[in-house]
Design a protein around this motif. Structure first.
Motif, PDB file in Angstrom:
ATOM      1  N   ALA A  56      -7.985   7.414   3.148  1.00 51.62           N
ATOM      2  CA  ALA A  56      -9.132   7.980   3.855  1.00 51.62           C
ATOM      3  C   ALA A  56     -10.289   6.984   3.911  1.00 51.62           C
ATOM      4  O   ALA A  56     -11.013   6.912   4.896  1.00 51.62           O
ATOM      5  CB  ALA A  56      -9.579   9.268   3.163  1.00 51.62           C
ATOM      6  N   ARG A  57     -10.445   6.202   2.865  1.00 59.88           N
ATOM      7  CA  ARG A  57     -11.529   5.226   2.821  1.00 59.88           C
ATOM      8  C   ARG A  57     -11.192   3.970   3.629  1.00 59.88           C
ATOM      9  O   ARG A  57     -12.084   3.318   4.171  1.00 59.88           O
ATOM     10  CB  ARG A  57     -11.821   4.846   1.374  1.00 59.88           C
TER      11      ARG A  57
ATOM     12  N   GLU B 229      -9.620  -1.783  -7.318  1.00 58.68           N
ATOM     13  CA  GLU B 229     -10.955  -1.269  -7.650  1.00 58.68           C
ATOM     14  C   GLU B 229     -11.025   0.242  -7.447  1.00 58.68           C
ATOM     15  O   GLU B 229     -11.628   0.960  -8.255  1.00 58.68           O
ATOM     16  CB  GLU B 229     -12.002  -1.983  -6.786  1.00 58.68           C
ATOM     17  N   PHE B 230     -10.403   0.740  -6.366  1.00 59.54           N
ATOM     18  CA  PHE B 230     -10.431   2.176  -6.094  1.00 59.54           C
ATOM     19  C   PHE B 230      -9.709   2.951  -7.192  1.00 59.54           C
ATOM     20  O   PHE B 230     -10.208   3.961  -7.694  1.00 59.54           O
ATOM     21  CB  PHE B 230      -9.791   2.466  -4.733  1.00 59.54           C
TER      22      PHE B 230
ATOM     23  N   ILE C 110      -5.516   0.177   6.719  1.00 59.07           N
ATOM     24  CA  ILE C 110      -4.516  -0.430   5.851  1.00 59.07           C
ATOM     25  C   ILE C 110      -3.283   0.464   5.793  1.00 59.07           C
ATOM     26  O   ILE C 110      -3.392   1.655   5.502  1.00 59.07           O
ATOM     27  CB  ILE C 110      -5.081  -0.649   4.431  1.00 59.07           C
ATOM     28  N   ARG C 111      -2.132  -0.113   6.074  1.00 58.08           N
ATOM     29  CA  ARG C 111      -0.885   0.632   6.020  1.00 58.08           C
ATOM     30  C   ARG C 111      -0.320   0.559   4.604  1.00 58.08           C
ATOM     31  O   ARG C 111      -0.131  -0.524   4.052  1.00 58.08           O
ATOM     32  CB  ARG C 111       0.121   0.056   7.013  1.00 58.08           C
ATOM     33  N   LEU C 112      -0.034   1.715   4.032  1.00 58.97           N
ATOM     34  CA  LEU C 112       0.499   1.786   2.679  1.00 58.97           C
ATOM     35  C   LEU C 112       2.007   1.993   2.730  1.00 58.97           C
ATOM     36  O   LEU C 112       2.491   2.908   3.378  1.00 58.97           O
ATOM     37  CB  LEU C 112      -0.146   2.932   1.901  1.00 58.97           C
ATOM     38  N   THR C 113       2.747   1.149   2.033  1.00 62.68           N
ATOM     39  CA  THR C 113       4.186   1.321   1.868  1.00 62.68           C
ATOM     40  C   THR C 113       4.454   1.553   0.393  1.00 62.68           C
ATOM     41  O   THR C 113       4.178   0.681  -0.438  1.00 62.68           O
ATOM     42  CB  THR C 113       4.957   0.085   2.354  1.00 62.68           C
TER      43      THR C 113
END
Length: 295
Positions: free
Chosen positions: A119-120, A286-287, A124-127
Protein backbone atom coordinates in the motif's frame (compact mmCIF):
# COMPACT_ATOMS: atom_id res chain seq x y z
CA UNK A 1 44.89 2.16 -21.34
CA UNK A 2 41.90 1.26 -23.49
CA UNK A 3 40.22 -2.10 -23.05
CA UNK A 4 40.14 -4.52 -26.02
CA UNK A 5 36.37 -5.03 -25.62
CA UNK A 6 33.20 -3.32 -24.47
CA UNK A 7 30.20 -4.59 -22.53
CA UNK A 8 28.15 -5.03 -25.68
CA UNK A 9 30.79 -7.33 -27.16
CA UNK A 10 30.91 -9.35 -23.95
CA UNK A 11 27.13 -9.69 -23.98
CA UNK A 12 27.23 -10.96 -27.57
CA UNK A 13 30.05 -13.36 -26.68
CA UNK A 14 28.11 -14.78 -23.72
CA UNK A 15 24.97 -15.18 -25.82
CA UNK A 16 26.86 -17.14 -28.49
CA UNK A 17 28.44 -19.32 -25.79
CA UNK A 18 25.13 -19.92 -24.02
CA UNK A 19 23.12 -20.50 -27.21
CA UNK A 20 25.76 -22.74 -28.77
CA UNK A 21 25.88 -21.00 -32.14
CA UNK A 22 25.88 -17.73 -34.07
CA UNK A 23 22.43 -18.19 -35.61
CA UNK A 24 20.77 -18.95 -32.27
CA UNK A 25 22.55 -16.01 -30.66
CA UNK A 26 21.40 -13.69 -33.44
CA UNK A 27 17.79 -14.77 -32.89
CA UNK A 28 18.10 -14.27 -29.14
CA UNK A 29 19.61 -10.80 -29.62
CA UNK A 30 17.25 -9.86 -32.48
CA UNK A 31 20.14 -8.88 -34.76
CA UNK A 32 21.55 -10.20 -38.02
CA UNK A 33 23.86 -13.21 -37.84
CA UNK A 34 26.51 -11.24 -39.73
CA UNK A 35 26.55 -8.65 -36.94
CA UNK A 36 27.12 -11.36 -34.34
CA UNK A 37 29.89 -12.97 -36.39
CA UNK A 38 31.57 -9.61 -36.93
CA UNK A 39 31.42 -8.74 -33.24
CA UNK A 40 33.05 -12.04 -32.26
CA UNK A 41 35.70 -11.72 -34.98
CA UNK A 42 36.56 -8.20 -33.82
CA UNK A 43 36.71 -9.34 -30.19
CA UNK A 44 39.05 -12.21 -31.05
CA UNK A 45 41.27 -9.87 -33.09
CA UNK A 46 41.53 -7.34 -30.29
CA UNK A 47 42.25 -10.01 -27.68
CA UNK A 48 44.58 -11.85 -30.07
CA UNK A 49 42.89 -15.07 -28.96
CA UNK A 50 40.64 -17.68 -30.56
CA UNK A 51 37.51 -17.93 -28.42
CA UNK A 52 35.52 -20.54 -30.36
CA UNK A 53 36.30 -23.76 -32.18
CA UNK A 54 34.35 -23.59 -35.47
CA UNK A 55 33.02 -27.00 -36.45
CA UNK A 56 30.94 -27.75 -39.53
CA UNK A 57 27.55 -27.48 -37.78
CA UNK A 58 28.39 -26.35 -34.28
CA UNK A 59 30.83 -24.33 -32.24
CA UNK A 60 32.47 -24.84 -28.87
CA UNK A 61 34.54 -22.68 -26.57
CA UNK A 62 38.30 -22.90 -26.57
CA UNK A 63 40.05 -22.98 -23.17
CA UNK A 64 40.63 -19.24 -23.60
CA UNK A 65 36.94 -18.79 -24.36
CA UNK A 66 35.95 -20.70 -21.21
CA UNK A 67 38.21 -18.44 -19.17
CA UNK A 68 36.70 -15.31 -20.71
CA UNK A 69 33.15 -16.58 -20.12
CA UNK A 70 33.73 -16.77 -16.35
CA UNK A 71 35.06 -13.22 -16.18
CA UNK A 72 32.56 -11.81 -18.67
CA UNK A 73 29.56 -13.03 -16.70
CA UNK A 74 30.92 -11.48 -13.51
CA UNK A 75 31.66 -8.18 -15.27
CA UNK A 76 28.15 -7.96 -16.73
CA UNK A 77 26.54 -8.73 -13.37
CA UNK A 78 28.58 -5.95 -11.76
CA UNK A 79 27.65 -3.59 -14.58
CA UNK A 80 23.94 -4.37 -14.05
CA UNK A 81 24.28 -3.71 -10.31
CA UNK A 82 26.07 -0.42 -11.01
CA UNK A 83 23.42 0.62 -13.52
CA UNK A 84 20.69 -0.13 -10.97
CA UNK A 85 22.47 1.89 -8.30
CA UNK A 86 22.80 4.88 -10.64
CA UNK A 87 19.14 4.70 -11.67
CA UNK A 88 18.12 4.72 -8.03
CA UNK A 89 20.02 7.98 -7.48
CA UNK A 90 17.30 9.50 -9.68
CA UNK A 91 14.55 8.09 -7.49
CA UNK A 92 13.93 4.86 -9.42
CA UNK A 93 13.70 1.52 -7.64
CA UNK A 94 13.95 -2.10 -8.66
CA UNK A 95 10.64 -3.26 -10.04
CA UNK A 96 10.50 -6.56 -8.21
CA UNK A 97 11.29 -7.58 -4.65
CA UNK A 98 11.85 -11.31 -4.16
CA UNK A 99 11.13 -12.47 -0.61
CA UNK A 100 11.42 -15.98 0.80
CA UNK A 101 9.14 -16.95 3.69
CA UNK A 102 8.59 -20.35 5.36
CA UNK A 103 4.98 -21.53 5.05
CA UNK A 104 3.94 -21.00 8.68
CA UNK A 105 5.24 -17.45 8.64
CA UNK A 106 3.81 -16.65 5.21
CA UNK A 107 0.33 -17.78 6.20
CA UNK A 108 0.06 -16.48 9.76
CA UNK A 109 2.58 -13.68 10.30
CA UNK A 110 3.47 -11.76 7.16
CA UNK A 111 0.27 -10.96 5.22
CA UNK A 112 -0.38 -7.68 7.10
CA UNK A 113 3.22 -6.54 6.62
CA UNK A 114 3.25 -7.41 2.93
CA UNK A 115 -0.06 -5.65 2.31
CA UNK A 116 1.05 -2.64 4.32
CA UNK A 117 4.28 -2.33 2.36
CA UNK A 118 2.46 -2.73 -0.95
CA UNK A 119 0.00 0.00 0.00
CA UNK A 120 2.88 2.36 0.74
CA UNK A 121 4.90 1.38 -2.37
CA UNK A 122 2.39 0.39 -5.07
CA UNK A 123 5.01 0.51 -7.83
CA UNK A 124 7.05 -2.34 -6.39
CA UNK A 125 6.10 -5.85 -7.44
CA UNK A 126 6.39 -8.38 -4.63
CA UNK A 127 7.23 -12.01 -5.40
CA UNK A 128 6.88 -14.28 -2.36
CA UNK A 129 8.59 -17.68 -2.47
CA UNK A 130 7.57 -20.36 0.04
CA UNK A 131 10.15 -23.02 0.89
CA UNK A 132 11.89 -24.72 3.77
CA UNK A 133 14.09 -22.56 5.98
CA UNK A 134 17.38 -24.13 4.88
CA UNK A 135 16.52 -23.92 1.19
CA UNK A 136 15.64 -20.25 1.64
CA UNK A 137 19.04 -19.65 3.23
CA UNK A 138 20.76 -21.20 0.21
CA UNK A 139 18.62 -19.16 -2.20
CA UNK A 140 19.46 -15.93 -0.37
CA UNK A 141 23.18 -16.72 -0.29
CA UNK A 142 23.06 -17.67 -3.98
CA UNK A 143 21.32 -14.46 -5.06
CA UNK A 144 18.06 -16.14 -6.08
CA UNK A 145 16.19 -14.20 -3.38
CA UNK A 146 16.70 -10.62 -2.27
CA UNK A 147 15.47 -11.12 1.28
CA UNK A 148 14.06 -13.92 3.39
CA UNK A 149 12.90 -14.91 6.86
CA UNK A 150 15.21 -17.42 8.54
CA UNK A 151 15.70 -19.10 11.89
CA UNK A 152 18.38 -17.08 13.68
CA UNK A 153 20.83 -19.79 14.72
CA UNK A 154 24.39 -20.85 13.94
CA UNK A 155 23.42 -22.09 10.46
CA UNK A 156 22.27 -18.62 9.36
CA UNK A 157 25.18 -16.57 10.72
CA UNK A 158 26.73 -16.29 7.25
CA UNK A 159 23.83 -13.96 6.32
CA UNK A 160 23.12 -10.37 7.33
CA UNK A 161 20.20 -10.52 9.79
CA UNK A 162 17.75 -8.27 11.61
CA UNK A 163 15.84 -9.84 14.48
CA UNK A 164 12.08 -9.89 13.95
CA UNK A 165 10.36 -11.85 16.66
CA UNK A 166 10.80 -14.62 19.22
CA UNK A 167 8.01 -17.19 18.98
CA UNK A 168 7.15 -20.28 20.97
CA UNK A 169 6.97 -23.74 19.43
CA UNK A 170 4.08 -25.62 21.05
CA UNK A 171 2.47 -29.04 20.97
CA UNK A 172 -0.71 -29.03 18.86
CA UNK A 173 -3.41 -31.50 19.96
CA UNK A 174 -7.19 -31.89 19.55
CA UNK A 175 -9.31 -30.48 22.38
CA UNK A 176 -10.18 -33.95 23.69
CA UNK A 177 -6.56 -35.14 23.86
CA UNK A 178 -5.12 -35.95 27.33
CA UNK A 179 -2.43 -33.28 26.80
CA UNK A 180 -5.06 -30.53 26.42
CA UNK A 181 -5.15 -28.31 29.49
CA UNK A 182 -1.78 -29.42 30.80
CA UNK A 183 0.71 -26.68 31.76
CA UNK A 184 3.39 -28.42 29.72
CA UNK A 185 4.36 -31.58 27.81
CA UNK A 186 7.78 -33.19 28.15
CA UNK A 187 9.74 -34.36 25.15
CA UNK A 188 9.42 -37.92 26.40
CA UNK A 189 5.61 -37.68 26.44
CA UNK A 190 5.55 -35.93 23.06
CA UNK A 191 7.59 -38.67 21.38
CA UNK A 192 5.32 -41.41 22.74
CA UNK A 193 2.55 -40.07 20.46
CA UNK A 194 2.15 -40.65 16.70
CA UNK A 195 3.40 -37.49 15.00
CA UNK A 196 2.37 -35.50 11.93
CA UNK A 197 5.50 -33.74 10.67
CA UNK A 198 6.76 -31.62 7.80
CA UNK A 199 9.33 -33.11 5.46
CA UNK A 200 13.08 -32.51 5.77
CA UNK A 201 14.31 -28.98 5.10
CA UNK A 202 11.54 -27.15 7.01
CA UNK A 203 12.29 -25.62 10.39
CA UNK A 204 9.24 -27.41 11.82
CA UNK A 205 10.91 -30.76 11.03
CA UNK A 206 14.35 -29.58 12.07
CA UNK A 207 12.97 -28.52 15.45
CA UNK A 208 11.54 -32.00 16.06
CA UNK A 209 14.69 -33.74 14.81
CA UNK A 210 16.86 -31.58 17.07
CA UNK A 211 14.59 -32.29 20.05
CA UNK A 212 14.86 -36.00 19.29
CA UNK A 213 18.66 -35.86 19.24
CA UNK A 214 18.84 -33.80 22.43
CA UNK A 215 16.56 -36.10 24.42
CA UNK A 216 17.40 -39.46 22.86
CA UNK A 217 13.76 -40.21 21.99
CA UNK A 218 12.84 -41.41 18.49
CA UNK A 219 9.92 -39.88 16.61
CA UNK A 220 6.96 -42.10 15.68
CA UNK A 221 6.06 -40.45 12.36
CA UNK A 222 2.52 -41.35 11.31
CA UNK A 223 2.15 -38.74 8.52
CA UNK A 224 4.44 -36.38 6.62
CA UNK A 225 2.93 -33.28 5.00
CA UNK A 226 4.07 -29.73 4.27
CA UNK A 227 0.44 -28.60 4.02
CA UNK A 228 -0.68 -26.85 7.20
CA UNK A 229 -4.45 -27.33 6.60
CA UNK A 230 -3.94 -31.06 5.99
CA UNK A 231 -1.77 -31.41 9.08
CA UNK A 232 -4.42 -29.67 11.19
CA UNK A 233 -7.14 -31.93 9.78
CA UNK A 234 -5.16 -35.04 10.67
CA UNK A 235 -4.63 -33.75 14.21
CA UNK A 236 -8.32 -32.80 14.57
CA UNK A 237 -9.32 -36.34 13.61
CA UNK A 238 -7.04 -37.81 16.27
CA UNK A 239 -4.57 -39.59 13.97
CA UNK A 240 -1.56 -37.85 15.48
CA UNK A 241 -0.26 -34.68 17.11
CA UNK A 242 2.23 -32.11 15.87
CA UNK A 243 4.09 -28.95 16.81
CA UNK A 244 3.52 -25.46 15.42
CA UNK A 245 4.35 -21.88 16.23
CA UNK A 246 1.81 -20.87 18.85
CA UNK A 247 -0.30 -18.52 16.78
CA UNK A 248 -0.75 -21.13 14.05
CA UNK A 249 -2.85 -23.16 16.51
CA UNK A 250 -5.74 -20.74 16.39
CA UNK A 251 -9.02 -22.59 15.98
CA UNK A 252 -11.63 -23.99 18.39
CA UNK A 253 -10.96 -27.69 17.72
CA UNK A 254 -7.24 -27.51 18.51
CA UNK A 255 -5.23 -26.56 21.55
CA UNK A 256 -1.68 -25.29 21.95
CA UNK A 257 0.30 -26.69 24.89
CA UNK A 258 3.79 -25.55 25.84
CA UNK A 259 6.69 -27.93 25.91
CA UNK A 260 8.26 -28.60 29.29
CA UNK A 261 10.64 -26.78 29.32
CA UNK A 262 9.25 -24.18 26.84
CA UNK A 263 10.84 -24.06 23.36
CA UNK A 264 11.48 -20.77 21.57
CA UNK A 265 12.64 -19.84 18.07
CA UNK A 266 14.21 -16.54 17.03
CA UNK A 267 13.14 -15.39 13.56
CA UNK A 268 15.11 -12.84 11.54
CA UNK A 269 14.90 -11.01 8.22
CA UNK A 270 18.05 -11.85 6.26
CA UNK A 271 19.96 -11.08 3.07
CA UNK A 272 23.32 -12.08 1.60
CA UNK A 273 26.29 -10.70 3.51
CA UNK A 274 27.90 -7.86 1.61
CA UNK A 275 25.09 -7.72 -0.96
CA UNK A 276 23.97 -4.41 -2.40
CA UNK A 277 20.46 -3.57 -1.20
CA UNK A 278 18.38 -1.62 -3.69
CA UNK A 279 16.24 1.22 -2.43
CA UNK A 280 13.23 -1.08 -2.65
CA UNK A 281 14.97 -3.67 -0.49
CA UNK A 282 16.14 -1.04 1.98
CA UNK A 283 12.60 0.32 2.15
CA UNK A 284 11.21 -3.15 2.87
CA UNK A 285 13.75 -3.81 5.63
CA UNK A 286 12.99 -0.44 7.23
CA UNK A 287 9.23 -0.99 6.94
CA UNK A 288 9.36 -4.46 8.50
CA UNK A 289 11.62 -3.38 11.33
CA UNK A 290 9.39 -0.39 12.08
CA UNK A 291 6.29 -2.61 12.20
CA UNK A 292 7.69 -5.79 13.72
CA UNK A 293 5.72 -5.19 16.90
CA UNK A 294 2.65 -6.08 14.82
CA UNK A 295 4.00 -9.59 14.25
Amino acid sequence: MSLPFDLRALRVFLTVADQGGFSAAARALHVAQSAVSQTIATLEKRLELTLFHRHERRISLTPEGEHLRQHARELLERAEATHLAMRELHGLVKGELRIGIPSMLGSYYFPPLLMGFKARHPGIRLTVVEAGARRLQRMIAGGKLDLGVVIDDETSHHLERRRLVREEMVVCVPKEHPFAGRPGVTAEAFFREPLVLFQDGYFHREFVDALSRQTGHAADIAFQSNLIPLTKAIVRQGFGITTFLRRVVDEPALEAVSFDPPAWLDLSLAWARGAYLSRAEQAFVEFVMAHRDAL
